[in-house]
Design an enzyme around this catalytic site. Sequence first.
Site, mmCIF file in Angstrom:
data_model
loop_
_atom_site.group_PDB
_atom_site.id
_atom_site.type_symbol
_atom_site.label_atom_id
_atom_site.label_comp_id
_atom_site.label_asym_id
_atom_site.label_seq_id
_atom_site.Cartn_x
_atom_site.Cartn_y
_atom_site.Cartn_z
ATOM 1 N N ASP A 16 28.929 -12.386 -55.033
ATOM 2 C CA ASP A 16 27.916 -11.463 -54.515
ATOM 3 C C ASP A 16 28.570 -10.220 -53.929
ATOM 4 O O ASP A 16 29.655 -10.296 -53.354
ATOM 5 C CB ASP A 16 27.090 -12.181 -53.443
ATOM 6 N N HIS A 33 30.051 -4.029 -60.915
ATOM 7 C CA HIS A 33 30.123 -5.129 -61.876
ATOM 8 C C HIS A 33 31.383 -5.018 -62.738
ATOM 9 O O HIS A 33 32.013 -6.028 -63.053
ATOM 10 C CB HIS A 33 28.887 -5.135 -62.772
ATOM 11 N N LEU A 127 41.502 -26.196 -67.780
ATOM 12 C CA LEU A 127 40.442 -25.701 -66.892
ATOM 13 C C LEU A 127 39.173 -25.483 -67.693
ATOM 14 O O LEU A 127 39.211 -24.924 -68.790
ATOM 15 C CB LEU A 127 40.874 -24.381 -66.241
#
Length: 229
Positions: A16, A33, A127
């Site tokens: 956020d 972004h 991962l």
Amino acid sequence: MVEFSSVPVHVAIIMDGNGRWAKNKGLKRIEGHRVGVKVVKEIVEASLKIGIKFLTLFTFSTENWKRGEEEINFLFELFANSVKEYIPELKTNSIRLNVIGNLNQLPIFLRKAIDYAIKDTENGEKLTLTLAINYGARLEIVEAAKKAKSTDMEITEESFKNFLFTKDLPDPDLIIRTSGEMRLSNFLLYQAAYSELFFTKTLWPDFTKEEFLEIITEFNKRERRFGGV
């Protein structure tokens, strides 16, 4: 790299603060972004190095459709381009890409990019990187309930998990939220029952590998009793 006595198996992050970061610098929200993607790369690399097995990132929520059309379109193009760009690196590092959420509402070009990346990285073993795109926990639970209702299966806590978007993932050990907001915002509500929560005031574009490792250090200091003594 710091060594830890215990590393969370699954870390989930609510990324956020991109828009606020950009606003603070007099930039368009989309620039936040753009920088945020670079931070994702750094945190993925750090997760891989310390042995985290599952990393889930809240990328676009079911509520984010309320944003402006320009920003939404930019985000979808950014997601698609980033997924394509980083496929070789994901494969080199044995990282498997996974995506959860209501993907049917996404534009076809993004769905195609996601499908290709998932297929091309399916052999990754070190991962699992999960992107939550058009994801909402309430939607997930409702959809799971509908699926469960259509079967003859006995519904228990364990069997219900098989109907969730996250059926192939362990519950998160640690959930991190950046930007100073102290809520989960419809993220992994069912799975977060015993997750350790950590909130930082740092906006996502300013989040660093060093702060991430400090949070893992703090995680190591917490005693997890899961309702026991």
